[in-house]
Design an enzyme around this catalytic site. Structure first.
Site, PDB file in Angstrom:
ATOM      1  N   ASP A   9      13.354  41.131   4.278  1.00 42.13           N
ATOM      2  CA  ASP A   9      14.288  40.448   3.390  1.00 42.13           C
ATOM      3  C   ASP A   9      15.678  40.565   4.006  1.00 42.13           C
ATOM      4  OD1 ASP A   9      15.394  39.340   0.940  1.00 42.13           O
ATOM      5  OD2 ASP A   9      16.036  41.390   0.486  1.00 42.13           O
ATOM      6  N   ASP A  11      19.301  39.737   2.156  1.00 42.16           N
ATOM      7  CA  ASP A  11      20.360  40.258   1.277  1.00 42.16           C
ATOM      8  C   ASP A  11      19.881  41.487   0.521  1.00 42.16           C
ATOM      9  OD1 ASP A  11      22.553  38.105   1.499  1.00 42.16           O
ATOM     10  OD2 ASP A  11      20.726  36.950   1.136  1.00 42.16           O
ATOM     11  N   LYS A 190       7.019  34.868  -1.788  1.00 43.26           N
ATOM     12  CA  LYS A 190       7.094  35.506  -0.478  1.00 43.26           C
ATOM     13  C   LYS A 190       5.741  36.099  -0.088  1.00 43.26           C
ATOM     14  CE  LYS A 190      12.010  36.849  -0.453  1.00 43.26           C
ATOM     15  NZ  LYS A 190      12.937  37.965  -0.152  1.00 43.26           N
TER      16      LYS A 190
END
Length: 269
Positions: A9, A11, A190
């Site tokens: 990931d 952020d 995801k």
């Protein structure tokens, strides 16, 4: 290197709260790539923004973007897979946002469209390495829209989520940050996209490492053979992970990758 596919990931995970990619994290990621791991950014960001981060790492490859609603080849910029949403599914969500004064954008795999910009939202897009395109409310929705992102104060989004509990939803609503809610295809995530990409690459689940920090990362943390949550993750996200590393402000990603490169099975914080 035990893990042949590493999903990161961006952020709250790869970069710190100042939106910086620290030298230690960059060094660890590039070392893992040099050791034979395929690095895949798996982010809620759009493809152009994700590819900018990948370029900062000095890497090329595939990015999973918009929370799994699109998969893009970084070199050719070919859209390998996407999950568009229909115009008829969008209307009432945007009507509610307009009624409540909540900022939103419409995303295709590469482009972001907005109806208005102010200093705060423009600054947010700049931090995300994104350049939104202004559109009129009367314009048709962009073709192949894959995600709508809402940006507002945390308390406004908390209240909105409470209101939405009474709805029968056509779209998936997922909290991707304290100040963000994403709306996308009900089957896109995801975790699903990471699974599909790993299978396409012939990489077994046991050789997949995933690192994330928020609710939109839960699917990939659950799918991966080894899922690691950042210390800045909510308790519910930590609960589904196999391990917890230091925060994104303490080079948590680097700690995980350095341990893997050293052949160590536990994370030293």
């Amino acid at each position: 290197m035990k893990y042949k596919l590493i999903a990161l990931d961006v952020d709250g995970t790869l970069i710190n709260d100042d939106h910086e990619l620290t030298p230690r994290v960059k060094q660890a990621v590039t070392a893992a790539a040099a050791a034979g791991s395929e690095i895949v950014l798996c982010t809620g960001r759009g493809s152009a923004s994700a590819l900018s981060v990948l370029a900062q790492l000095g890497l090329s490859g595939t990015v999973i973007t918009h929370n799994g609603a699109s998969i893009v080849d970084g070199e050719s910029r070919e859209i390998l897979q996407e999950s568009p949403i229909g115009a008829d599914e969008i209307d009432r969500y945007l009507a509610l946002c307009r009624e409540r004064g909540i900022h939103f954008d419409l995303n295709t795999a590469f482009d972001i469209y907005v109806e208005q910009l102010n200093d705060q939202t423009a600054s947010m897009y700049a931090r995300m390495l994104s350049e939104p395109i202004l559109r009129s409310r009367e314009d048709r929705y962009p073709e192949r829209t894959v995600k709508i992102s809402l940006f507002a104060p945390k308390e406004d989004l908390d209240e909105l989520e409470g209101h939405w509990q009474e709805w029968q939803h056509e779209l998936q609503t997922i909290r991707s940050g304290d100040y963000f809610i994403d709306l996308q295809h009900r089957e896109a995530s995801k975790g699903t996209a990471l699974k599909q990409w790993a299978e396409k690459r012939g990489i077994p689940r046991e050789q997949v490492l995933a690192i994330g920090n928020y609710f939109n990362d839960v699917g990939m943390l659950e799918y991966a053979g080894y899922g690691v949550a950042m210390d800045n993750s909510p308790p519910e996200v930590k609960a589904v992970a196999d391990a917890v590393t230091a925060s994104n402000n303490e080079d948590g990603v680097a700690l995980v990758l350095e341990a893997c490169l050293a052949g160590v099975s536990t994370i030293s914080r």
